[in-house]
Write an enzyme that holds these catalytic residues in place. Structure first.
Site, PDB file in Angstrom:
ATOM      1  N   GLY A  64      -2.399  12.140   1.601  1.00 26.36           N
ATOM      2  CA  GLY A  64      -1.504  11.012   1.383  1.00 26.36           C
ATOM      3  C   GLY A  64      -2.078   9.743   1.966  1.00 26.36           C
ATOM      4  N   GLY A  72      -1.008   5.234   2.767  1.00 24.29           N
ATOM      5  CA  GLY A  72      -0.033   4.154   2.736  1.00 24.29           C
ATOM      6  C   GLY A  72      -0.669   2.872   3.208  1.00 24.29           C
ATOM      7  N   GLY A 108      -2.177   3.507   6.874  1.00 25.66           N
ATOM      8  CA  GLY A 108      -3.053   4.601   7.242  1.00 25.66           C
ATOM      9  C   GLY A 108      -3.225   5.631   6.148  1.00 25.66           C
ATOM     10  N   VAL A 121      -3.460   9.937   5.485  1.00 26.05           N
ATOM     11  CA  VAL A 121      -3.060  11.215   6.073  1.00 26.05           C
ATOM     12  C   VAL A 121      -4.018  12.307   5.619  1.00 26.05           C
ATOM     13  CG1 VAL A 121      -1.184  12.873   6.372  1.00 26.05           C
ATOM     14  CG2 VAL A 121      -0.652  10.452   6.007  1.00 26.05           C
ATOM     15  N   ASP A 149      13.343   2.731   6.094  1.00 26.34           N
ATOM     16  CA  ASP A 149      12.457   2.940   4.930  1.00 26.34           C
ATOM     17  C   ASP A 149      12.691   4.320   4.326  1.00 26.34           C
ATOM     18  OD1 ASP A 149      10.626   2.154   3.036  1.00 26.34           O
ATOM     19  OD2 ASP A 149       8.861   2.734   4.206  1.00 26.34           O
TER      20      ASP A 149
END
Length: 326
Positions: free
Chosen positions: A38, A40, A43, A45, A172
């Protein structure tokens, strides 16, 4: 009836470890691309494998010099998650916060500069994010799974708002930030924008929060934030699970039409005998969601009211079981 999502065996809260950056490099194969699970704005993952064979998710923050927003995100997520222990909130396994000095060339001369390496390590959740199950159409998961996901997210959010002296607001909440384990138990994650508040009132902020489609109008217009911010986001999540994005946005101004459509969609999916008991659950959830996304925040329920509604629904479904447990 005790739902398995609240069984403590599904959530073990051990001590939070401080990891060396070199160790995180080793367990992620030097942060290789094939370990990415993942990404974003702040950062990437990676999947990491500890020496004992345990899989963890390593969120390596992007290293930008003088990036105070990134530092603030790291501190928010780390500190807030260290205090939270709940089966419907992702477990923080550890963190890394190292500052190293490196000799680099700058304008033709060599100087020593500081380099920050920050990472957060979480329990690894095999089911990925809810986002992959949400689209323009209603969620394709079976109703019992969808209902348990909705309840789990509500219980997790209720714990954040009411489980501590100072409430934790997520700011969020969206399908991409709801993770699923291998039994489809939901866990709220990504606390980079979360904040602690000791009041239930309203205040304003200049900090960018939330995601388009999950942010309430009072924040869009006046940057006002309150517990009802998360409640609005929760409503958006439930609506997108049950109705799909297209039906929601096509009929956002006609709640009765959304209720009718949702009952029709799920009624067709479920066998008649199943629908006879699931119909009340479907209607309860869609009505809760529509109350959550009211444009006037004062008309939205609190998360504790939502949990009470869901609990009453389950008590009505299993009255003898609940009487015995009392």
């Amino acid at each position: 009836m005790e739902n398995t999502m609240f069984n403590r065996s599904h959530h073990t809260s051990g001590p939070t470890s401080q990891f060396k950056f070199e160790l995180l490099k080793q367990i992620t194969n030097n942060f290789s691309e094939d370990r990415i699970i993942g990404s974003g704005a702040y950062g990437v993952v990676y999947k990491g494998v500890l020496d004992n064979g345990e899989n963890i998710a390593v969120k390596k923050l992007i290293n930008r010099p003088l990036d105070h927003d990134s530092e603030k995100q790291f501190h928010n997520e780390c500190i807030n998650l260290m205090r939270v222990h709940h089966p419907n909130i992702v477990r923080l396994v550890g963190y890394c916060d190292e500052t190293r000095r490196r000799c680099i060339e700058h304008d033709g001369i060599y100087v020593f500069a500081e380099e920050n390496e920050r990472a957060l390590c979480f329990e690894f959740l095999e089911g990925g994010s809810l986002d992959k199950h949400v689209s323009d159409e209603p969620c394709r998961l079976d109703w019992d799974t969808c209902y348990n996901i909705i309840k789990g997210v509500c219980h997790g959010l209720n714990h954040l708002h009411n489980g501590y002296k100072d409430s934790i607001f997520h700011f969020d909440l969206k399908p991409a930030n709801i993770l699923l384990d291998n039994t489809m138990i939901p866990k709220i994650g990504d606390f980079g924008l979360s904040r602690l508040f000791s009041t239930t009132g309203t205040c304003t902020t200049t900090t960018p929060l939330g995601t388009i489609g999950y942010t309430p109008q009072e924040y869009v217009d006046k940057q006002e934030i309150s517990p009802k911010f998360d409640v609005f986001s929760l409503g958006g999540v439930i609506l997108h699970i049950m109705a799909g994005r297209k039906h929601y946005y096509d009929h956002v101004d006609t709640p009765s039409k959304i209720i009718e459509l949702v009952c029709e969609i799920w009624g067709k999916r479920l066998h008649a005998t199943i629908w006879s008991h699931a119909s009340k659950e479907v209607k309860t959830c869609i009505e809760i969601a529509l109350r959550c996304v009211k444009s006037d925040r004062h008309e939205r329920p609190t998360i504790s009211m939502i949990v009470n509604d869901l609990n009453r629904n389950d008590i009505a479904k299993f009255p003898l079981t609940y009487e015995w447990r009392v």
